[in-house]
Write an enzyme that holds these catalytic residues in place. Structure first.
Site, PDB file in Angstrom:
ATOM      1  N   PRO A  98       0.836  -1.211   0.000  1.00  0.00           N
ATOM      2  CA  PRO A  98       0.000   0.000   0.000  1.00  0.00           C
ATOM      3  C   PRO A  98       0.865   1.253   0.000  1.00  0.00           C
ATOM      4  O   PRO A  98       1.652   1.481   0.914  1.00  0.00           O
ATOM      5  CB  PRO A  98      -0.790  -0.128   1.310  1.00  0.00           C
ATOM      6  N   GLY A 100       0.322   5.413  -0.609  1.00  0.00           N
ATOM      7  CA  GLY A 100      -0.702   6.434  -0.761  1.00  0.00           C
ATOM      8  C   GLY A 100      -0.296   7.565  -1.680  1.00  0.00           C
ATOM      9  O   GLY A 100       0.824   7.642  -2.176  1.00  0.00           O
ATOM     10  N   SER A 127      -4.164   1.543  -0.320  1.00  0.00           N
ATOM     11  CA  SER A 127      -3.979   2.362   0.874  1.00  0.00           C
ATOM     12  C   SER A 127      -5.212   3.205   1.191  1.00  0.00           C
ATOM     13  O   SER A 127      -5.899   3.692   0.294  1.00  0.00           O
ATOM     14  CB  SER A 127      -2.779   3.299   0.682  1.00  0.00           C
ATOM     15  N   TYR A 149      -5.792   2.736   7.733  1.00  0.00           N
ATOM     16  CA  TYR A 149      -5.354   3.662   8.772  1.00  0.00           C
ATOM     17  C   TYR A 149      -6.588   3.908   9.645  1.00  0.00           C
ATOM     18  O   TYR A 149      -7.569   4.491   9.181  1.00  0.00           O
ATOM     19  CB  TYR A 149      -4.854   4.976   8.175  1.00  0.00           C
ATOM     20  N   THR A 175      -2.421  -1.024   9.499  1.00  0.00           N
ATOM     21  CA  THR A 175      -1.070  -0.511   9.718  1.00  0.00           C
ATOM     22  C   THR A 175      -0.965   0.055  11.127  1.00  0.00           C
ATOM     23  O   THR A 175      -1.699   0.975  11.498  1.00  0.00           O
ATOM     24  CB  THR A 175      -0.724   0.570   8.680  1.00  0.00           C
ATOM     25  N   LYS A 257       0.235  -4.841  10.132  1.00  0.00           N
ATOM     26  CA  LYS A 257       1.429  -4.379   9.426  1.00  0.00           C
ATOM     27  C   LYS A 257       2.224  -3.409  10.297  1.00  0.00           C
ATOM     28  O   LYS A 257       1.650  -2.492  10.894  1.00  0.00           O
ATOM     29  CB  LYS A 257       1.031  -3.691   8.118  1.00  0.00           C
ATOM     30  N   HIS A 281       7.784   0.544   7.629  1.00  0.00           N
ATOM     31  CA  HIS A 281       7.180   1.585   6.779  1.00  0.00           C
ATOM     32  C   HIS A 281       8.224   2.214   5.851  1.00  0.00           C
ATOM     33  O   HIS A 281       8.186   3.414   5.558  1.00  0.00           O
ATOM     34  CB  HIS A 281       6.527   2.670   7.636  1.00  0.00           C
ATOM     35  N   GLY A 313      12.421  -2.062   1.920  1.00  0.00           N
ATOM     36  CA  GLY A 313      13.746  -2.192   1.329  1.00  0.00           C
ATOM     37  C   GLY A 313      13.845  -3.113   0.135  1.00  0.00           C
ATOM     38  O   GLY A 313      14.917  -3.222  -0.463  1.00  0.00           O
ATOM     39  N   ILE A 314      12.771  -3.801  -0.232  1.00  0.00           N
ATOM     40  CA  ILE A 314      12.814  -4.731  -1.363  1.00  0.00           C
ATOM     41  C   ILE A 314      13.042  -3.963  -2.669  1.00  0.00           C
ATOM     42  O   ILE A 314      12.288  -3.039  -3.001  1.00  0.00           O
ATOM     43  CB  ILE A 314      11.507  -5.538  -1.462  1.00  0.00           C
ATOM     44  N   ARG A 335       8.324   1.101  -3.364  1.00  0.00           N
ATOM     45  CA  ARG A 335       8.868   2.220  -4.138  1.00  0.00           C
ATOM     46  C   ARG A 335       9.161   1.865  -5.603  1.00  0.00           C
ATOM     47  O   ARG A 335       8.894   2.687  -6.483  1.00  0.00           O
ATOM     48  CB  ARG A 335      10.118   2.772  -3.450  1.00  0.00           C
TER      49      ARG A 335
END
Length: 385
Positions: A98, A100, A127, A149, A175, A257, A281, A313-314, A335
């Site tokens: 997710p 946003g 998200s 959220y 989350t 999460k 996150h 970090g993937i 990302r």
């Protein structure tokens, strides 16, 4: 066609002088995407909390864990990467995390992401901070989960999860780590918070409960709607005891999460969570925290039979193989697909997904593993810090 065969497609296209439309390497992809974004979008997507130490720690953790390849193990050319998590079958252990506010990255926003994911049958986690109402995403089709959220109004929280269930989302991802926004210098330098401009609050603006709490509709008085959102977004008073109430609001499985401490994983089991996402996150909340990959083994051990997904970090197929070897049931890509969105909308996202899956497939086989089941901690060695 095996995912790994994508590289053959690229090379064959090269005979006709055709190269990929977008960069393949993640660093080159990232640089091109940031060059295409506005300064505000670049800061929002690329930034992290404080000195950005946690974001660096996520990547450094992957550097410490190293694959230990094995040879002559009779690896099939066609490897089945299919897996099922909480009733969701996916062609590979990869989900779209997710993220946003994608409307600041590309005008097709989350719709482009949903279309690319659906075309490859990969699950997308939408998200609460999306710039597209969940019902519009549902119209695209494809497997989908909804990330929550939890707002201050319980009536509104219930409405969110019930809307998601009605729209065909098949799990709720709550989350835990964002009950308040982290200190993010890149956003502060530009004094930019998109929500205050009405961007990323579309789940709220389209919600009947939220709208009923306003004196005038958001269309009539957008400023008051944004002000009401600002009073609803964060809920710092939540505790583990509140999960029981959330479970009563929906029949969907609830995934928690933002877990990194083993004790929190055990609490997740105790409160009846269906799964866990080991995540910080992407380094956007707590500065100086442990890298998620370093936290993963402890969370997996404490979670027992609960599936543990991995986030933060993937970037490459090798990253995914490492996380899967340490016990993750699937990885969440974040990302990198946003980079693809910035460069090419739906086509850019699909490019990132195809390259990521091809890399994952190749890394799995070349490291001596015929299937996902063969990945264990013994597939890795940990180097000195």
């Amino acid at each position: 066609m095996a995912y790994a065969d994508y590289q053959n497609e690229v090379y064959l296209n090269g005979l006709a002088g055709q190269t990929p439309g977008f960069p393949v390497g993640w660093r080159e992809l990232e640089a091109a995407a940031y060059a295409a974004m506005t300064p505000q979008a670049r800061g929002y997507v690329g930034g992290a909390a404080g000195g950005e130490d946690t974001m660096r720690a996520n990547r450094e953790a992957f550097d410490r864990w190293r694959l230990l390849p094995r040879m002559l193990r009779g690896i099939p050319a066609q490897r089945d990467l299919t897996t099922t998590i909480l009733g969701t079958t996916m062609p590979a252990p990869v989900m779209l995390a997710p993220v946003g506010v994608l409307g600041i990255v590309h005008p097709e926003r989350e719709l482009a992401v949903a279309r690319a994911a659906a075309s490859m049958d990969l699950p997308m986690i939408l998200s609460t901070a999306a710039t597209t109402p969940m019902e519009e995403i549902a119209e695209v089709g494809g497997p989908r989960w909804y990330q929550l959220y939890w707002p201050k109004s319980r009536e509104l929280a219930a409405s969110f999860v019930q809307r998601a269930e009605k729209a065909g989302f098949t799990a709720i991802v709550f989350t835990l780590d964002t009950w308040q926004l982290g200190w993010r210098p890149r956003d502060l330098d530009t004094a930019y918070l998109p929500f205050l401009q009405g961007v990323g609050i579309q789940q709220y603006l389209s919600d009947p409960v939220f709208r009923s709490q306003l004196a005038q509709t958001p269309e009539e008085d957008p400023g008051s709607a944004i002000l009401h959102w600002s009073g609803q977004f964060a809920n710092p008073e939540l505790t583990w005891d509140d999960i029981a109430w959330l479970r009563e609001q929906t029949s969907l499985p609830i995934v928690l999460k933002g877990v990194q401490h083993p004790d929190d994983a055990r609490r997740a089991v105790d409160v009846g969570a269906a799964g866990i996402v080991c995540s910080n996150h992407g380094g956007r909340q707590v500065d100086g925290a442990v890298g998620s990959l370093d936290a993963l083994p402890g969370v997996v051990a404490a979670a027992g039979d609960l599936p543990v997904l991995f986030d933060s970090g993937i970037r490459t197929g090798a990253d995914a193989v490492k996380a899967l070897a340490l016990g993750a049931a699937a990885v969440l890509l974040a990302r990198p697909y946003v980079y693809g969105l910035a460069l090419g909308g739906e086509d850019g996202v699909r490019h990132v997904l195809r390259t990521f899956l091809a890399d994952l497939d190749l890394q799995l086989g070349l490291s001596g593993h015929a299937s996902l089941d063969e990945l264990t901690p013994d597939s890795l060695v940990r180097t000195a810090p």
